[in-house]
Design an enzyme around this catalytic site. Structure first.
Site, short mmCIF file in Angstrom:
data_model
loop_
_atom_site.label_atom_id
_atom_site.label_comp_id
_atom_site.label_asym_id
_atom_site.label_seq_id
_atom_site.Cartn_x
_atom_site.Cartn_y
_atom_site.Cartn_z
N CYS A 73 48.45 39.35 40.56
CA CYS A 73 48.76 37.93 40.63
C CYS A 73 49.00 37.34 39.25
O CYS A 73 49.74 36.37 39.09
CB CYS A 73 47.64 37.18 41.35
SG CYS A 73 46.01 37.32 40.55
N HIS A 427 42.05 34.26 41.11
CA HIS A 427 43.43 34.40 41.56
C HIS A 427 44.30 33.39 40.83
O HIS A 427 43.90 32.23 40.62
CB HIS A 427 43.51 34.17 43.08
CG HIS A 427 44.90 34.31 43.63
ND1 HIS A 427 45.59 35.51 43.64
CD2 HIS A 427 45.74 33.39 44.19
CE1 HIS A 427 46.77 35.32 44.19
NE2 HIS A 427 46.89 34.05 44.52
#
Length: 488
Positions: A73, A427
């Site tokens: 990510c 994230h």
């Protein structure tokens, strides 16, 4: 769907049971073969093309997502942010189009990065809803960067890996213009003239900097003799700003972080050559003073602002026990950012210094020409009062308003990277602008997108400005483009 009446169904069952066992076995075997073939065809269609109900074309104005290859990510969010910087894409097109780049097979980073960013900056509807950026990690391994796709990494560190690798690719180019590079040869040609003129150096197209390249200025001044040292220049690709502690219950703003970044620093016990010369031959208690050590003030400013400005907010701090802690405070930032006050030799800063300079208190029995401030602290008190007034005026200013037309260094927000989680896991997601319409005269779209790996949806500007930013991407704009943007 066809339905059979009870009479006809009883008749079919009777005929089937009235046949012999050999015929019944053949019929069952044939139906089993047909069913197996149909199941195989259905499975093949699903594997090759996926479920038919999910085959929808990407809508106009949306961008493709990126496949998460494990824990990538950080890579996906950074690529989406870079794809929202049109100046960087134009630089990659120009850089990868050089004959020296095209002829060298080792220069794969610029071409691979350009292909990915152009695919992510296209708003045309197509079949490619999700892209794979694993090829970029493979190219970075050729530059001795071994980045695992299964370990969590930092997007800001990857940004510097990309910029340093691009500079390495640029520096590998030959120092002599290629014989068939007619564009560079024609640009370097200057017809002879009768008048005496300085020689023109051969331009170096392979040496031009990427649009994130800027320069910091730092100089030191002695507090005793006020001697200014020569200005020193240092390069930067991003501004890494520390977040100051909140005071008076007021929210923290990006301008406060920038002001804290360029705030002056006091350095003690520095040898001053000018003070040493002035005190040369002076004796104290019969000893000759050889060197004078005084207190210096170090000032940091922005000497050259880049076309694309990358700002990193340092959210890492350390507890008293020595454990890393992530700061979760919201830092206010605006769509438009004026950098005039942080520029080296800024006229605005000089004006503020003139207004805030404390008036000198005239000593008794002194002439006007020898007017100096007293050392009883009155001058420092006046400076502090003036600073508090300026700070209060600045904090009460509405930063949502677009800066005035006198702003020279104006930047517009293009992308925001946000990290959800703590220092150990999390994230990355990206807020970025949608690609502009071909019919639009502005290089920036007013539509914002929220991108999390392969998930893409529309977002509002209020949602963007309310996020806890980790990295901010701004691009310098001109007043004309800003006027066109406001008309739309």
């Amino acid at each position: 769907m066809l339905w059979c009446r009870p009479e006809s169904s009883d008749k079919l069952v009777g005929e089937f049971l009235g046949t012999g066992p050999v015929i019944r076995n053949k019929m069952i075997k044939n139906w089993g073969v047909i069913g197996g073939i149909a199941a195989a065809i259905a499975a093949g269609v699903y594997v090759l093309w996926g479920p038919i109900t999910e085959r929808k074309k990407r809508k106009r104005g949306m961008v493709p997502g990126l496949l998460n290859l494990g824990n990538t990510c950080f890579l996906n969010s950074l690529l989406q942010g870079l794809a929202a910087c049109p100046s960087f894409i134009r630089w990659l097109e120009k850089f990868s189009g050089l004959p020296t780049i095209q002829s060298c097979k080792d220069n794969r980073l610029s071409t691979t990065l350009l292909q990915l960013l152009k695919a992510l900056s296209s708003d045309e509807p197509g079949e490619e809803d999700v892209l794979d950026a694993g090829c970029l990690l493979d190219v970075l391994r050729l530059y001795r960067w071994h980045i695992s796709s299964f370990e969590e990494q930092d997007a800001h560190e990857l940004f510097h890996v990309l910029t340093s690798s691009l500079e390495e690719e640029r520096d590998r180019q030959p120092k002599v213009t290629h014989l068939f590079d007619m564009q560079s040869l024609e640009a370097s040609y200057h017809p002879p003239t009768c008048t005496q003129s300085p020689l023109h150096p051969i331009p170096s197209p392979w040496k031009f900097q990427h649009p994130f390249h800027g320069r910091l200025t730092s100089n030191m001044s002695c507090k005793r003799c006020e001697l200014q040292s020569p200005v020193r220049y240092d390069s930067f690709e991003s501004l890494s700003l520390s977040i100051p502690l909140p005071q008076w219950g007021r929210p923290i703003s990006l301008d406060q972080c920038l002001q804290h970044f360029i705030s002056s620093e006091t350095i003690k016990e520095v040898e001053c050559e000018n003070c040493t010369k002035l005190q040369q031959g002076t004796t104290i208690n019969g000893q000759v003073l050889e060197s004078q050590r005084t207190t210096f003030v170090k000032q940091l400013k922005l000497g050259k602002l880049p076309q694309c400005l990358c700002i990193h907010l340092q959210r890492l701090t350390w507890s008293s026990e020595g454990t890393p802690i992530k700061r979760q405070e919201h830092v206010q930032f605006t769509e438009y950012l004026s950098m005039d006050r942080y520029k080296h030799n800024s006229s605005t800063l000089r004006t503020q210094r003139i207004k805030c300079a404390p008036k000198a208190i005239k000593a008794e029995n002194s002439d006007d020409s020898t007017e100096k401030p007293t050392a009883n602290g009155t001058g420092m008190l006046g400076f502090l009062i003036c600073s508090i007034i300026l700070l209060d005026q600045y904090l009460s200013f509405d930063h949502s308003v677009v800066p005035s037309s006198s702003t020279e260094y104006l930047f517009q927000l293009t992308a925001v990277l946000v990290h959800h989680g703590d220092m150990h896991s999390g994230h990355f997601v990206t807020y970025r602008r949608s690609p502009p319409s071909p019919r639009s005269s502005s290089p920036f779209s007013s539509q914002w997108l929220w991108v999390s790996d392969d998930s893409v949806r529309k977002a509002s500007l209020h949602e963007v400005l309310s996020s806890n930013a980790y990295m901010l991407f701004y691009e310098r704009v001109r007043r004309l483009s800003l006027a066109l943007r406001s008309e739309e």
